[in-house]
Enzyme design. Structure first.
Site, PDB file in Angstrom:
ATOM      1  N   LEU A 434       0.827  -1.200   0.000  1.00 44.08           N
ATOM      2  CA  LEU A 434       0.000   0.000   0.000  1.00 44.08           C
ATOM      3  C   LEU A 434       0.868   1.259   0.000  1.00 44.08           C
ATOM      4  CD1 LEU A 434      -2.795  -0.889   2.596  1.00 44.08           C
ATOM      5  CD2 LEU A 434      -2.802  -1.233   0.125  1.00 44.08           C
ATOM      6  N   CYS A 435       0.342   2.316  -0.558  1.00 42.43           N
ATOM      7  CA  CYS A 435       1.059   3.598  -0.604  1.00 42.43           C
ATOM      8  C   CYS A 435       0.826   4.343   0.706  1.00 42.43           C
ATOM      9  CB  CYS A 435       0.590   4.414  -1.803  1.00 42.43           C
ATOM     10  SG  CYS A 435       1.543   5.920  -2.061  1.00 42.43           S
ATOM     11  N   LEU A 436       1.238   3.705   1.809  1.00 42.47           N
ATOM     12  CA  LEU A 436       1.073   4.257   3.146  1.00 42.47           C
ATOM     13  C   LEU A 436       2.340   3.997   3.953  1.00 42.47           C
ATOM     14  CD1 LEU A 436      -2.504   2.883   3.998  1.00 42.47           C
ATOM     15  CD2 LEU A 436      -1.939   5.257   3.440  1.00 42.47           C
ATOM     16  N   LEU A 476      -7.002   0.789  -1.572  1.00 42.15           N
ATOM     17  CA  LEU A 476      -6.245   1.223  -2.748  1.00 42.15           C
ATOM     18  C   LEU A 476      -6.433   0.268  -3.928  1.00 42.15           C
ATOM     19  CD1 LEU A 476      -4.916   2.792  -0.359  1.00 42.15           C
ATOM     20  CD2 LEU A 476      -2.829   2.812  -1.726  1.00 42.15           C
TER      21      LEU A 476
END
Length: 513
Positions: A434-436, A476
């Protein structure tokens, strides 16, 4: 360089054999994607038998009820339906969907207990089908009785849930619960049962405590027995006590690794050794001016008294107010014992596979391993469990470079379990897809016997109980793990698989009844 700190998973023969089958596992992930959940239906039948052996040892009747919320798997539930005798095995459902799932899996209403918060739809189907209802409050009991009266249904068996126990003459601290009726209010609750005697049938009482303390659970069972005595004095005919779940699992192969890791973690937080976690994460602990503060908020991964052994220990406890072993009191009063293991019944029943996408080294020398999965797919740390994955290489590693550690249960040349001190080891942080910034599958520095490579698999063992799909979502637009059931003929036959929802016991295991 500091010695690697392993937390090797405990692997029983069936799960170890599966992990020792890279030629079976890699094509599965290629075909079905990463992450991928695998469940072992035959293992849940073995686990039921282990619990039943404790019943037999204490000469007790009653049911082992699988707490369905531990896993959404259809295969595990259908295999449970085929595990007998039917009078001794069932399921605890905690929602309308779980009740529908259990009925559709082949479990008859007499083998189902409906627990959890109940909306009108859930309560109606429970009443309509005649499953036992663990009523959580006087209001819920009243609502159930009104449904029975309104639709002219047969009497529904009920197990009122009790809480807030206090044994006379003892000092056992109990954690408050938002569920159940306080045991001190059992009298008015029994009044209500008598008032609605044409609609509900009191078959016993139940409790479920969010604790691992044997003394607290013994006090609760003692309290239940006293309430049942009062019910009998009123002319009611209770027949059982349901003690819920909370039996636990021993996740680690070596308890000494747990002791060493927690000791070294405290040293790292106090600055007495290099960091062991991402950005100094302390799992509830922190160092302040050379002093350790806080509480370690993790699951005790090493629990030698867990599962069936925990039940055995509970039954051997002396009732605080009644002064005799709990098993003896149950037997003398001819009460059945119901248990609701979830985590413990799914012990060794599955694993989660994730493909390695990238390995890179930061300027500070940290190795970061990005997986085709995220922290929501593999909820180990979400539930406070610290456990090493098993490395299943895409190609064999050269000899002499580590190897599987002692006690891992994984044969040399296949998957390298992250276990004891074989080889120098390599420390890595496992990152999600994830882009976290927060998407770390492990905030802990995980030590593996070999450095993983893109295309390798990391297998997270023993994830069937709460760790597979309890937190999974489509964040996402990343896919969530598919689930497959794996099985084999005997102990040495080739592994076979099917999609979880396509598994039916008659195709593989036969009926154990």
């Amino acid at each position: 360089m500091s010695e690697p700190l392993y937390l090797a998973p405990r692997l029983e023969p069936r799960l170890a054999s599966l992990l020792d089958s890279p030629a079976f596992l890699h094509p599965l992930v290629t075909a079905l994607g990463s992450p991928l959940n695998l469940v072992l239906p035959d293992q849940i039948a073995d686990n039921v038998r282990a619990f039943r052996a404790v019943y037999a040892r204490h000469r007790l009747g009653g049911r082992v009820l699988y707490a369905h919320k531990a896993n959404r798997s259809s295969a595990l539930l259908r295999r449970l339906a085929a595990t007998g005798p039917a009078a001794a095995v069932g399921v605890d459902v905690a929602s309308l969907g779980e009740l529908q799932h259990a009925l559709g899996a082949g479990l008859t209403p007499d083998r189902i207990v409906a627990t959890g918060p109940k909306d009108p739809d859930y309560l109606w189907l429970a009443a309509r089908t005649g499953v036992t209802v663990a009523v959580d409050s006087p209001a819920e009991l009243t609502s159930l009785a009104r449904l029975v009266e309104r639709f002219g249904l047969p009497r529904v068996p009920v197990l009122p849930r009790l809480s807030d126990f206090a044994a006379p003459g003892t000092r056992v601290l109990t954690r408050r619960s938002r569920f159940g009726t306080p045991a001190a209010d059992a009298g008015p609750l029994l009044d209500l049962v008598e008032k609605h005697g044409d609609s509900v049938d009191l078959t016993g009482v139940s409790y479920h405590l969010d604790t691992m303390g044997l003394a607290e659970k013994a006090a609760a069972l003692d309290g239940c027995l006293r309430v049942l005595d009062e019910a009998r004095r009123r002319g009611l005919r209770p027949r059982c006590v349901d003690v819920g779940g909370g039996f636990g699992v021993d996740y680690l192969a070596d308890g000494a690794q747990w002791e060493r890791y927690t000791t070294e973690l405290t040293r790292a937080l106090l600055g007495r050794r290099p960091p062991l976690t991402w950005e100094g994460h302390g799992y509830g602990l922190r160092g302040e001016n050379g002093t350790l503060r806080g509480t370690l908020s993790v699951y005790p991964a090493h629990r030698p008294v867990a599962g069936p052994r925990y039940l055995d220990e509970l039954l051997a406890q002396t009732a605080p107010s009644l002064g005799r072993p709990l098993a003896t009191l149950l037997l003398e009063n001819l009460y059945d014992l119901h248990t609701e293991p979830g985590r413990a019944l799914t012990d060794q029943c599955g694993l989660t596979l994730a493909r390695v996408l990238e390995v890179r080294v930061t300027a500070a020398g940290e190795r970061l391993v990005r997986l085709a999965a995220n922290a929501r797919d593999i909820g180990l740390e979400d539930h406070g469990l610290l456990l090493d994955p098993v490395l299943v290489p895409a190609a064999p590693r050269p000899e002499g470079n580590g190897g599987p550690p002692a006690g891992s249960g994984v044969a040399a040349g296949s998957g390298d379990a992250a276990g004891s001190g074989a080889g120098a080891g390599v420390g890595v942080y496992l990152l999600g897809n994830l882009c976290l910034e927060s998407d770390l599958i492990t905030r802990r520095l995980v030590h593996l016997a070999h450095e993983p490579r893109p295309g390798d698999l990391l297998a997270f063992a023993n994830t069937a109980g709460y760790f597979m799909d309890f937190t999974a979502d489509h964040a996402l637009h990343q896919p969530i793990a598919r689930k497959v059931a794996v099985h084999r003929e005997g102990d040495t036959g080739p592994w076979s698989w099917c999609l979880d929802e396509q598994y039916w016991p008659h195709l593989t295991a036969g009926d154990d009844a």
